[in-house]
Design a protein around this motif. Structure first.
Motif, PDB file in Angstrom:
ATOM      1  N   PHE A 386       0.878  -1.165   0.124  1.00  0.00           N
ATOM      2  CA  PHE A 386       0.055   0.125   0.081  1.00  0.00           C
ATOM      3  C   PHE A 386       0.798   1.591   0.064  1.00  0.00           C
ATOM      4  CE2 PHE A 386      -2.368   3.646   2.130  1.00  0.00           C
ATOM      5  CZ  PHE A 386      -3.620   3.379   1.499  1.00  0.00           C
ATOM      6  N   ALA A 387       1.821   1.503   0.771  1.00  0.00           N
ATOM      7  CA  ALA A 387       2.663   2.509   0.879  1.00  0.00           C
ATOM      8  C   ALA A 387       3.348   2.733  -0.534  1.00  0.00           C
ATOM      9  CB  ALA A 387       3.823   2.026   1.932  1.00  0.00           C
ATOM     10  N   ARG A 388       3.843   1.869  -1.134  1.00  0.00           N
ATOM     11  CA  ARG A 388       4.463   1.643  -2.477  1.00  0.00           C
ATOM     12  C   ARG A 388       3.699   2.276  -3.355  1.00  0.00           C
ATOM     13  NH1 ARG A 388       7.065  -3.376  -1.416  1.00  0.00           N
ATOM     14  NH2 ARG A 388       5.800  -4.213  -3.222  1.00  0.00           N
ATOM     15  N   VAL A 389       2.207   1.983  -3.441  1.00  0.00           N
ATOM     16  CA  VAL A 389       1.166   2.445  -4.416  1.00  0.00           C
ATOM     17  C   VAL A 389       0.809   3.564  -4.354  1.00  0.00           C
ATOM     18  CG1 VAL A 389      -1.246   2.033  -5.117  1.00  0.00           C
ATOM     19  CG2 VAL A 389       0.269  -0.180  -4.589  1.00  0.00           C
ATOM     20  N   TRP A 443      -9.255   0.244  10.174  1.00  0.00           N
ATOM     21  CA  TRP A 443      -9.372   1.608  10.070  1.00  0.00           C
ATOM     22  C   TRP A 443      -8.454   1.726   8.782  1.00  0.00           C
ATOM     23  CZ3 TRP A 443      -7.519   4.890  14.909  1.00  0.00           C
ATOM     24  CH2 TRP A 443      -7.395   6.383  14.433  1.00  0.00           C
ATOM     25  N   MET A 444      -7.320   0.657   8.681  1.00  0.00           N
ATOM     26  CA  MET A 444      -6.526   0.841   7.420  1.00  0.00           C
ATOM     27  C   MET A 444      -7.425   0.643   6.225  1.00  0.00           C
ATOM     28  SD  MET A 444      -2.958  -1.159   8.503  1.00  0.00           S
ATOM     29  CE  MET A 444      -3.554  -2.338   9.489  1.00  0.00           C
ATOM     30  N   ALA A 445      -8.397   0.036   6.271  1.00  0.00           N
ATOM     31  CA  ALA A 445      -9.312  -0.212   5.057  1.00  0.00           C
ATOM     32  C   ALA A 445      -9.950   1.047   4.557  1.00  0.00           C
ATOM     33  CB  ALA A 445     -10.239  -1.275   5.277  1.00  0.00           C
ATOM     34  N   GLN A 446      -9.755   2.176   5.298  1.00  0.00           N
ATOM     35  CA  GLN A 446     -10.637   3.568   4.912  1.00  0.00           C
ATOM     36  C   GLN A 446      -9.280   4.404   4.553  1.00  0.00           C
ATOM     37  OE1 GLN A 446     -13.788   3.510   5.333  1.00  0.00           O
ATOM     38  NE2 GLN A 446     -13.553   1.147   6.303  1.00  0.00           N
ATOM     39  N   TRP A 447      -8.182   3.980   4.686  1.00  0.00           N
ATOM     40  CA  TRP A 447      -7.043   4.983   3.956  1.00  0.00           C
ATOM     41  C   TRP A 447      -7.319   5.232   2.626  1.00  0.00           C
ATOM     42  CZ3 TRP A 447      -2.043   1.730   6.085  1.00  0.00           C
ATOM     43  CH2 TRP A 447      -1.889   2.355   7.424  1.00  0.00           C
ATOM     44  N   ASP A 448      -7.035   6.468   2.198  1.00  0.00           N
ATOM     45  CA  ASP A 448      -7.109   7.002   0.901  1.00  0.00           C
ATOM     46  C   ASP A 448      -5.717   6.943   0.500  1.00  0.00           C
ATOM     47  OD1 ASP A 448      -6.205   9.323   2.177  1.00  0.00           O
ATOM     48  OD2 ASP A 448      -8.144  10.332   1.952  1.00  0.00           O
ATOM     49  N   ARG A 449      -5.394   7.740  -1.011  1.00  0.00           N
ATOM     50  CA  ARG A 449      -4.075   7.810  -1.412  1.00  0.00           C
ATOM     51  C   ARG A 449      -3.202   8.625  -0.604  1.00  0.00           C
ATOM     52  NH1 ARG A 449      -4.803   9.086  -7.744  1.00  0.00           N
ATOM     53  NH2 ARG A 449      -2.593   9.475  -7.380  1.00  0.00           N
ATOM     54  N   ARG A 546      -4.438   2.906 -10.125  1.00  0.00           N
ATOM     55  CA  ARG A 546      -3.923   2.944  -8.977  1.00  0.00           C
ATOM     56  C   ARG A 546      -4.965   2.651  -7.981  1.00  0.00           C
ATOM     57  NH1 ARG A 546      -0.905   7.085  -9.512  1.00  0.00           N
ATOM     58  NH2 ARG A 546       1.106   6.146  -9.598  1.00  0.00           N
ATOM     59  N   GLU A 547      -6.183   3.336  -8.311  1.00  0.00           N
ATOM     60  CA  GLU A 547      -7.424   3.315  -7.429  1.00  0.00           C
ATOM     61  C   GLU A 547      -7.852   1.873  -7.264  1.00  0.00           C
ATOM     62  OE1 GLU A 547      -8.637   5.385  -5.508  1.00  0.00           O
ATOM     63  OE2 GLU A 547      -7.221   7.180  -6.027  1.00  0.00           O
ATOM     64  N   ALA A 548      -7.760   1.308  -8.357  1.00  0.00           N
ATOM     65  CA  ALA A 548      -8.004  -0.245  -8.366  1.00  0.00           C
ATOM     66  C   ALA A 548      -7.124  -0.975  -7.483  1.00  0.00           C
ATOM     67  CB  ALA A 548      -8.119  -0.736  -9.917  1.00  0.00           C
ATOM     68  N   GLY A 549      -5.830  -0.575  -7.558  1.00  0.00           N
ATOM     69  CA  GLY A 549      -4.915  -1.234  -6.537  1.00  0.00           C
ATOM     70  C   GLY A 549      -5.312  -0.992  -5.201  1.00  0.00           C
TER      71      GLY A 549
END
Length: 591
Positions: A386-389, A443-449, A546-549
């Motif tokens: 997630f951090a790399r994306v 909580w992490m499942a709510q993270w945005d870019r 990237r949004e799909a990822g």
């Protein structure tokens, strides 16, 4: 407290420190290869784009770690904890030597396999040793210490590798492993004296005279092995010394006089151990071990576990559920598992003693460990992805440092869980910890870019790490309290195997969930021509993918949250009768 009791307490603490350090050091070695892998690949003739061919360097370690664990755990029950700890450290050290001196991929993988066998054997023997020495009521803190040190090792492993690589080559990492492993083994031998007497054998064994001749032969055999592997140019190019490296047959270094010397020294060592009154390794007792440990059953279970490792560990978790040969490996694993079940039924002395895990908290702890592993793997793999994306597309180090926030909280949670076991039932602690981990994933499942740009993103990472750490000691304590002392080794080994298999199966299941989500979202992305106005990929199209990822990783985090909640429910229901007043505690030494 008498002077004798004080000395025994001091020996117990020293044993815990040495065993825990050994476990932590082996855990660090699991992760140290991450940074060293590119140099290791080039040293054996692999290009950096041949990662699939280099996969056995990693999977070889996992194979040795997982497949041999049940047998090693059973040996710890039969022959004692300290011999297994010392033997595991010696095997780990020899594996480090073979890895450091490897000259091709085969020898490198062989070395990593031996490291896995030795590193894996340390954990069940250490957990069983804690149960031998401390009472049920007082095991919490020692178990928390072991869990914390193991997790600290996983945090420090990449840092340790980075420090060594900053001033030396990758081989130095494994030469240092060799030295540290031998020092720890010597320290355990030096502390070898009776400190507790559970189930008819001492937690440590009485001090005996050292077989110096056997030790000398062992050292000479290992030195000869190192010379065969390294083939130093100063020796191979010498007019006289070079004769030792001229093969008798073909062109293999394993048919040279130096290799023959290694074989002879190894044979002399075996002969010495068979004839010595007090050998370093009791080979004469191997026949009894073969009967009581059920080597056939151990081999079948090892094959079943090996199939699982090879099916999942060599796959790319970003794009694959399992390796191309995964279905065949899993089919072989299923056949071996069925044969193992049959062997368990017919063997006079089965590998897993009958009714060893009969109590609900015992098999419940194994199930909870599986669920914890299936959830934890999402944090270890997908948080860096997630951090790399999102915020670190070109920095693997930056992505890894995001995960460090979670990993740093794990040992803190492990120590807290061990301390709180004195007052809180294991079932409650483990359930609370896994609910916290589930909350962190949700909580992490709510993270945005841009979520990782905010310091608030650290909160769910720490919450998740603390939750997983909090569950470590209670689950271990529940298992040990619900099993007999004479099966603590095999029971602890099965607990660790369950966690590792849970991680492998979990990453497969979660990857499947994530990929389905990715394809569902990507299907709604317009074509390149529609987004970019031409056939050339533009930033807008990359952003859409990237949004799909990100949606893919969100789905994985939700799946991990569900697995963590299942672990919480299983802990609350299945571990209820375990804890400080668990059913089968044994008296040992007070801390």
């Amino acid at each position: 407290m008498t002077a004798g009791q004080q000395r025994a307490d001091g020996a117990a603490r020293a044993l815990l420190v040495l065993a825990a350090v050994a476990v932590g050091f082996a855990a660090a070695d699991t992760y140290v290869v991450v940074l060293a892998l590119p140099e290791m690949m080039t040293s054996v003739g692999l290009n950096l784009d041949e990662l699939q061919r280099a996969a056995p360097i990693v999977s070889g370690f996992l194979l040795g770690y997982i497949a041999m664990l049940p047998l090693i755990g059973r040996i710890a029950d039969i022959r004692g904890r300290i011999p297994v700890l010392v033997g595991s450290l010696v095997v780990f050290s020899v594996g480090s030597l073979v890895t450091a001196a490897s000259y091709d991929l085969v020898t490198m993988v062989a070395g990593r396999f031996l490291q896995g066998v030795g590193g894996g054997g340390l954990v069940p023997a250490t957990l069983a040793l804690v149960a031998d020495i401390w009472t049920v009521e007082q095991r919490g803190v020692p178990l928390g210490v072991v869990g914390a040190v193991q997790e600290v090792g996983s945090v420090l492993g990449p840092l340790y590798g980075a420090v060594v690589l900053s001033f030396s080559t990758w081989g130095t990492i494994f030469w240092l492993n060799l030295a540290v492993g031998l020092v720890l083994a010597a320290g355990l031998l030096a502390l070898r004296r009776p400190v507790a007497s559970p189930a008819g054998h001492n937690a440590t064994e009485s001090r005996a005279a050292v077989d110096w001749l056997g030790a000398l032969l062992a050292v000479l055999a290992v030195v000869a092995l190192a010379l065969v592997l390294l083939a130093p140019e100063r020796l191979t190019s010498g007019l006289t010394t070079g004769l030792a490296y001229i093969p008798y047959v073909g062109d293999s270094r394993w048919t040279t006089p130096m290799a023959l010397t290694c074989y002879v020294l190894a044979a002399l060592f075996v002969a010495r151990e068979l004839s010595a009154k007090r050998p370093l390794i009791d080979l004469r007792g191997a026949a009894d071990l073969r009967a009581s440990a059920d080597l056939i059953g151990a081999g079948l279970l090892g094959l079943a576990l090996a199939g699982v490792v090879l099916a999942f560990a060599t796959a790319d978790p970003e794009v694959q559920v399992f390796s191309p040969l995964g279905p065949w490996f899993l089919a072989g694993s299923a056949v071996a598992a069925l044969l193992f079940v049959w062997r368990q039924r017919v063997a006079t002395h089965p590998l897993i003693p009958r009714r060893a895990l009969a109590d609900r908290p015992a098999w419940g702890a194994v199930l909870v460990s599986f669920l914890i592993g299936s959830s934890l793997i999402a944090a270890l793999v997908d948080i860096p992805i997630f951090a790399r994306v999102t915020v670190f597309p070109n920095s693997q180090l930056g992505a890894a440092l995001v995960l460090v926030r979670l990993l740093a909280a794990l040992p803190v949670g492990a120590l807290a869980g061990g301390y709180l076991l004195r007052r809180v039932p294991a079932a409650v602690l483990a359930a609370v910890g896994m609910v916290a981990a589930a909350g962190g994933f949700a909580w992490m499942a709510q993270w945005d870019r841009s979520a990782l740009d905010s310091p608030v993103a650290t909160v769910p990472l720490v919450l998740c790490g603390l939750g997983f750490g909090l569950a470590i000691a209670p689950v271990n304590a529940a298992l040990l309290a619900a099993t007999r002392s004479e099966v603590h080794g095999i029971a602890s080994a099965l607990l660790i195997v369950a966690r590792m298999v849970g991680m492998l199966v979990g990453i497969s299941a979660l990857t499947t969930i994530g990929l389905r989500r990715f394809y569902a979202v990507a299907a709604d992305v317009p074509s390149i021509q529609q987004v970019c106005g031409s056939d050339r990929i533009c930033d807008a199209y990359v952003d859409a993918l990237r949004e799909a990822g990100i949606a893919q990783i969100h789905a994985i985090f939700w799946g991990a949250a569900v697995a963590a909640l299942l672990a919480a429910v299983a802990s609350a229901v299945l571990l209820r009768s375990a804890g400080p007043t668990g059913p089968r505690g044994r008296r040992g030494l007070s801390l």
